[in-house]
Motif scaffolding. Structure first.
Motif, PDB file in Angstrom:
ATOM      1  N   ARG A 286      41.323   1.216  13.318  1.00  0.00           N
ATOM      2  CA  ARG A 286      40.973  -0.128  13.802  1.00  0.00           C
ATOM      3  C   ARG A 286      41.851  -1.185  13.126  1.00  0.00           C
ATOM      4  O   ARG A 286      42.265  -2.168  13.749  1.00  0.00           O
ATOM      5  CB  ARG A 286      39.490  -0.405  13.539  1.00  0.00           C
ATOM      6  CG  ARG A 286      38.580   0.390  14.480  1.00  0.00           C
ATOM      7  CD  ARG A 286      37.145   0.414  14.003  1.00  0.00           C
ATOM      8  NE  ARG A 286      36.504  -0.891  14.010  1.00  0.00           N
ATOM      9  CZ  ARG A 286      35.291  -1.135  13.469  1.00  0.00           C
ATOM     10  NH1 ARG A 286      34.612  -0.155  12.876  1.00  0.00           N
ATOM     11  NH2 ARG A 286      34.775  -2.342  13.511  1.00  0.00           N
ATOM     12  N   THR A 287      42.127  -0.969  11.826  1.00  0.00           N
ATOM     13  CA  THR A 287      42.993  -1.934  11.110  1.00  0.00           C
ATOM     14  C   THR A 287      44.382  -1.969  11.738  1.00  0.00           C
ATOM     15  O   THR A 287      44.964  -3.043  11.949  1.00  0.00           O
ATOM     16  CB  THR A 287      43.103  -1.549   9.619  1.00  0.00           C
ATOM     17  OG1 THR A 287      41.795  -1.426   9.079  1.00  0.00           O
ATOM     18  CG2 THR A 287      43.894  -2.576   8.826  1.00  0.00           C
ATOM     19  N   ALA A 288      44.911  -0.773  12.049  1.00  0.00           N
ATOM     20  CA  ALA A 288      46.258  -0.706  12.638  1.00  0.00           C
ATOM     21  C   ALA A 288      46.288  -1.406  13.996  1.00  0.00           C
ATOM     22  O   ALA A 288      47.242  -2.130  14.314  1.00  0.00           O
ATOM     23  CB  ALA A 288      46.689   0.760  12.773  1.00  0.00           C
ATOM     24  N   ALA A 289      45.239  -1.224  14.783  1.00  0.00           N
ATOM     25  CA  ALA A 289      45.196  -1.871  16.106  1.00  0.00           C
ATOM     26  C   ALA A 289      45.141  -3.387  15.941  1.00  0.00           C
ATOM     27  O   ALA A 289      45.826  -4.138  16.650  1.00  0.00           O
ATOM     28  CB  ALA A 289      43.986  -1.367  16.887  1.00  0.00           C
ATOM     29  N   LEU A 290      44.345  -3.850  14.975  1.00  0.00           N
ATOM     30  CA  LEU A 290      44.236  -5.303  14.765  1.00  0.00           C
ATOM     31  C   LEU A 290      45.542  -5.892  14.250  1.00  0.00           C
ATOM     32  O   LEU A 290      45.894  -7.031  14.583  1.00  0.00           O
ATOM     33  CB  LEU A 290      43.074  -5.607  13.823  1.00  0.00           C
ATOM     34  CG  LEU A 290      41.760  -5.648  14.609  1.00  0.00           C
ATOM     35  CD1 LEU A 290      40.574  -5.282  13.752  1.00  0.00           C
ATOM     36  CD2 LEU A 290      41.572  -7.034  15.225  1.00  0.00           C
ATOM     37  N   HIS A 291      46.257  -5.105  13.442  1.00  0.00           N
ATOM     38  CA  HIS A 291      47.586  -5.553  12.993  1.00  0.00           C
ATOM     39  C   HIS A 291      48.461  -5.846  14.216  1.00  0.00           C
ATOM     40  O   HIS A 291      49.113  -6.893  14.293  1.00  0.00           O
ATOM     41  CB  HIS A 291      48.209  -4.471  12.101  1.00  0.00           C
ATOM     42  CG  HIS A 291      49.695  -4.548  11.981  1.00  0.00           C
ATOM     43  ND1 HIS A 291      50.327  -5.465  11.171  1.00  0.00           N
ATOM     44  CD2 HIS A 291      50.679  -3.841  12.590  1.00  0.00           C
ATOM     45  CE1 HIS A 291      51.642  -5.299  11.273  1.00  0.00           C
ATOM     46  NE2 HIS A 291      51.876  -4.339  12.132  1.00  0.00           N
ATOM     47  N   GLN A 292      48.446  -4.941  15.189  1.00  0.00           N
ATOM     48  CA  GLN A 292      49.274  -5.135  16.390  1.00  0.00           C
ATOM     49  C   GLN A 292      48.790  -6.342  17.200  1.00  0.00           C
ATOM     50  O   GLN A 292      49.584  -7.146  17.663  1.00  0.00           O
ATOM     51  CB  GLN A 292      49.229  -3.880  17.286  1.00  0.00           C
ATOM     52  CG  GLN A 292      49.783  -2.637  16.640  1.00  0.00           C
ATOM     53  CD  GLN A 292      51.264  -2.750  16.320  1.00  0.00           C
ATOM     54  OE1 GLN A 292      51.646  -3.495  15.433  1.00  0.00           O
ATOM     55  NE2 GLN A 292      52.099  -2.017  17.016  1.00  0.00           N
ATOM     56  N   MET A 293      47.474  -6.447  17.356  1.00  0.00           N
ATOM     57  CA  MET A 293      46.935  -7.548  18.174  1.00  0.00           C
ATOM     58  C   MET A 293      47.213  -8.899  17.536  1.00  0.00           C
ATOM     59  O   MET A 293      47.600  -9.863  18.191  1.00  0.00           O
ATOM     60  CB  MET A 293      45.417  -7.371  18.344  1.00  0.00           C
ATOM     61  CG  MET A 293      45.050  -6.166  19.182  1.00  0.00           C
ATOM     62  SD  MET A 293      43.299  -5.799  19.050  1.00  0.00           S
ATOM     63  CE  MET A 293      42.624  -7.172  19.930  1.00  0.00           C
ATOM     64  N   SER A 294      47.008  -8.969  16.227  1.00  0.00           N
ATOM     65  CA  SER A 294      47.203 -10.233  15.525  1.00  0.00           C
ATOM     66  C   SER A 294      48.690 -10.610  15.501  1.00  0.00           C
ATOM     67  O   SER A 294      49.055 -11.787  15.627  1.00  0.00           O
ATOM     68  CB  SER A 294      46.619 -10.091  14.109  1.00  0.00           C
ATOM     69  OG  SER A 294      46.670 -11.279  13.413  1.00  0.00           O
ATOM     70  N   THR A 295      49.560  -9.584  15.384  1.00  0.00           N
ATOM     71  CA  THR A 295      51.008  -9.842  15.464  1.00  0.00           C
ATOM     72  C   THR A 295      51.344 -10.436  16.830  1.00  0.00           C
ATOM     73  O   THR A 295      52.151 -11.378  16.936  1.00  0.00           O
ATOM     74  CB  THR A 295      51.813  -8.529  15.282  1.00  0.00           C
ATOM     75  OG1 THR A 295      51.409  -7.904  14.075  1.00  0.00           O
ATOM     76  CG2 THR A 295      53.304  -8.783  15.236  1.00  0.00           C
ATOM     77  N   ALA A 296      50.727  -9.893  17.868  1.00  0.00           N
ATOM     78  CA  ALA A 296      51.010 -10.383  19.223  1.00  0.00           C
ATOM     79  C   ALA A 296      50.594 -11.847  19.364  1.00  0.00           C
ATOM     80  O   ALA A 296      51.282 -12.646  20.004  1.00  0.00           O
ATOM     81  CB  ALA A 296      50.289  -9.518  20.254  1.00  0.00           C
ATOM     82  N   VAL A 297      49.462 -12.224  18.734  1.00  0.00           N
ATOM     83  CA  VAL A 297      49.033 -13.629  18.827  1.00  0.00           C
ATOM     84  C   VAL A 297      50.030 -14.518  18.082  1.00  0.00           C
ATOM     85  O   VAL A 297      50.363 -15.616  18.557  1.00  0.00           O
ATOM     86  CB  VAL A 297      47.604 -13.835  18.282  1.00  0.00           C
ATOM     87  CG1 VAL A 297      47.212 -15.308  18.370  1.00  0.00           C
ATOM     88  CG2 VAL A 297      46.605 -12.996  19.057  1.00  0.00           C
ATOM     89  N   ALA A 298      50.538 -14.043  16.939  1.00  0.00           N
ATOM     90  CA  ALA A 298      51.546 -14.840  16.212  1.00  0.00           C
ATOM     91  C   ALA A 298      52.752 -15.083  17.121  1.00  0.00           C
ATOM     92  O   ALA A 298      53.329 -16.175  17.139  1.00  0.00           O
ATOM     93  CB  ALA A 298      51.968 -14.130  14.921  1.00  0.00           C
ATOM     94  N   GLY A 299      53.124 -14.070  17.913  1.00  0.00           N
ATOM     95  CA  GLY A 299      54.243 -14.216  18.855  1.00  0.00           C
ATOM     96  C   GLY A 299      53.921 -15.259  19.922  1.00  0.00           C
ATOM     97  O   GLY A 299      54.762 -16.090  20.258  1.00  0.00           O
ATOM     98  N   ALA A 300      52.686 -15.226  20.419  1.00  0.00           N
ATOM     99  CA  ALA A 300      52.287 -16.197  21.451  1.00  0.00           C
ATOM    100  C   ALA A 300      52.326 -17.612  20.883  1.00  0.00           C
ATOM    101  O   ALA A 300      52.803 -18.551  21.530  1.00  0.00           O
ATOM    102  CB  ALA A 300      50.896 -15.864  21.972  1.00  0.00           C
TER     103      ALA A 300
END
Ligand code: FAD
Length: 379
Positions: A286-300
């Motif tokens: 779950r931590t790894a998935a959130l890392h990806q999701m949160s990175t994507a928001v930083a990109g947005a």
């Protein structure tokens, strides 16, 4: 920090910057909480260390996204994300500058006047100017449109009267941005008539009163505003547009790695102890998935795209994970407790104590579920 392997040639993980931050952290290990220690839990809210903040500033890791013309470093939200993620993973004491760096910087750049940007941003970048958040009130949390703090027009500015509560760090911060009512409530348009003001927390009429948590910690405060004069040049954004401004600030507040890493030290200690592989494996996934999701928001955010719905998704999933890490550590991490009557490791106790706050602060899970559903078109 857990890392998924990026595709060849893709430096979205900013490997060299990550390595630079890790090397710095290794060099200051004596100033960081010991691995698995209680002070590593929730350190972005409770670990106030102005010397550490200044040391980060010297490396250019505060106000990274501030344009060079305002004394900043002109770097991207993704780069800021990498730095903050590494700091959070070791429980670095970053609370002093956290709110200023996370949400005051982008808000100032979006809504602040040139004079406000020139007045505050260089100090934030230098790690010398700290902010708090002046939104919640005793009768107003989730439903911020119900704030009762009033701002009344006077010669040269506005007089503020009201009470703010749960104001983390207000006893040490220099200023907060207060949400106040500048026009009576129109029941048809409750979000109109709200405005924001930059309030000097040392100004006459401001009284900061501590609220001590049940574990003895002090970061919360109540802030009483008694006829506080806010000069015209400290009106933040437009009078009457406070609601739009506050909601845009919340995307920055909700989407960062602090929404899933507050108990990362506890998870790491559990992984290292080899306790209950199935449970820790699920939490790591779950931590790894959130890392990806949160990175994507930083990109947005970097591209200037609206991110309120994905930010709410990160906040809901991430803060539930933080609490589940605490609970799993309590259930599985210590073979002698909690049911054997043996005290839990202090870090686990700290994580359990603070767990209720994870899903409340920055918007409760229930409220954010509504934001997500409405954002996807539900009525
Ligand atoms: C650790 C921590 C730090 C904080 N720091 C700050 C700070 O620095 N500055 C600041 O301004 N505030 C701060 N807060 C306050 C925080 O923003 C509020 O606690 C939060 O917005 C919830 O408001 P409330 O406590 O008034 O609860 P309420 O709004 O009274 O909610 C009570 C319960 O009702 C539920 N509920 C409310 N409305 C709805 C709805 N429409 N649909 C479904 N359920 C609903 C909520 O989910 C919650 O379970 C902090 C809070 C915490 C826990």
């Amino acid at each position: 920090m857990i890392r998924l392997v990026p595709p060849a040639g893709d430096d979205s993980d900013h490997a060299s910057l990550r390595a630079e931050v890790r090397s710095f952290l290794a060099s200051v290990a004596d100033r960081l909480p010991a691995p698995g220690s209680p002070t590593a839990v929730d350190a972005w809210l409770t670990g106030w260390d102005e010397d550490f903040t200044r040391a980060l500033a010297e490396r250019g890791w505060i106000g990274m996204t501030v344009p060079v013309e305002y004394g900043g470093h002109g770097r991207s939200f993704e780069e800021r994300f990498v730095v903050t993620e590494e700091l959070l993973a070791v429980g670095a004491p970053v609370a002093a500058h956290w709110i200023a760096d996370r949400q005051i910087v982008p808000s100032l750049l979006k809504y602040g006047t040139d004079a406000q940007c020139r007045g505050f941003l260089p100090g934030i970048v230098a790690g010398e100017v700290y902010f708090a958040i002046g939104m919640s009130e005793p009768e107003s949390g989730s439903d911020l449109a119900s704030v009762r703090t009033r701002a009344t027009r006077v010669d040269g500015g506005w007089r503020l009267n009201g009470t703010k509560v749960w104001t983390s760090g207000a006893h040490r911060a220099h200023a907060f941005i207060a949400l106040a009512r500048t026009a009576p409530v129109d029941p048809e348009r409750r979000h109109d008539g709200l405005s924001q003001f930059i309030v000097d927390l040392r100004a006459p009429g401001v009284r900061v009163s501590p609220i001590v948590s049940m574990n003895g910690a002090h970061h919360f405060n109540e802030v009483f505003l008694d006829d506080v004069l806010v000069p015209d040049d400290m009106v933040f954004g437009e009078i009457g547009r406070g609601w739009t401004q506050v909601t845009s600030e919340l995307s920055f507040e909700r989407s960062g790695p602090e929404r899933f890493l507050s108990t990362f030290g506890v998870l790491a200690a559990n992984v290292e102890s080899g306790a209950d592989a199935a449970s820790t494996g699920a939490l790591v996934a779950r931590t790894a998935a959130l890392h990806q999701m949160s990175t994507a928001v930083a990109g947005a955010l970097q591209r200037g795209e609206p991110a309120d719905v994905p930010a709410a998704v990160v906040k809901v999933l991430g803060t539930e994970l933080e609490g589940d890490v605490a609970e799993a550590a309590a259930l599985h991490g210590d073979p002698t407790g909690p049911f054997g009557g043996v005290p839990l490791p202090a870090a686990v106790t700290a994580a359990l104590d603070q767990r209720p706050g994870f899903t409340l602060r920055g918007g409760t899970t229930e409220v954010l579920r509504g934001v997500i559903a409405r954002g996807l078109g539900a009525r």
